[in-house]
Write a protein that holds these residues in place. Structure first.
Motif: not given
Length: 202
Positions: A63, A66-67, A70, A72, A76, A78, A84, A106
């Motif tokens: 997590d 990912v944060r 990309y 947010s 998104w 997930s 995510g 995701i």
């Protein structure tokens, strides 16, 4: 008897007489390629075809990656707990037209193949199958225990674990979308995701 029919019969009889003896099929698993370190081979092969594999030890670790990678603030979706988020309406997930602007998806993977970097995916009732191809960045999550050596083992696992849905969609995914028929240059993301990140949970 028609002369042409007689000639045909003679040819077929000669072919049967000179047919090779039946031979047993080879043991496909005995001759299939195997690796000392399937995880390392999978990661290397995935990188060679434009994707990226990252080993993590918890959803929290994935997590954070990912944060940090990309935005947010963009759409998104997930479907992996703890990694995510989903910040679009549920109805959009079932409408391929509404997924055109999806930035990050995701999703879980079921199997990974060290031989070629492929990952087995299936459709869920929670989202349209187009999500795999319309997102800008595809993130798949697999277990290190689900990396097999070769495609023979992969298909055996699909059968043994019933990983092929009776209805719906399933496929192998290998790397991001790419084509090389445009001026003989490799183009990434031409017809689908611009990137593929695979988290391997060890």
């Amino acid at each position: 008897m028609n002369p042409s029919t007689n000639a045909k019969a003679k040819i077929l009889a000669a072919a049967r007489k000179n047919a090779p003896a039946d031979m047993a099929l080879p043991d496909r698993l005995a001759t299939a390629i195997r690796y000392d370190n399937p995880l390392e081979q999978f990661s290397s092969m995935l990188a060679a075809i434009g994707g990226e594999a990252v080993v993590v030890h918890s959803p929290d670790e994935a997590d954070r990656i990912v944060r940090g990678r990309y935005d947010s603030a963009l759409p998104w979706s997930s479907f992996v707990d703890g990694i995510g988020e989903t910040n679009i309406a549920a109805a959009q997930l079932h409408d391929p037209h509404s997924l055109a602007g999806l930035d990050v998806a995701i999703l879980p993977g079921h199997l990974a193949v060290a031989e070629n970097g492929a990952i087995w995916i299936t459709q869920s009732d929670d989202y349209a199958r187009a999500i795999y191809f319309l997102c800008e960045h595809l993130v798949l999550v697999i277990s290190a225990d689900d990396i097999v050596h070769n495609m023979h083992e992969g298909y055996d696992q699909i059968a043994e674990r019933a990983l092929y849905p009776h209805q719906g969609f399933a496929a192998w995914v290998a790397g991001p979308s790419k084509t090389a028929d445009i001026e003989q240059s490799l183009v990434i993301g031409a017809q689908g995701p611009r990137s593929l990140l695979v988290f391997i949970v060890a």
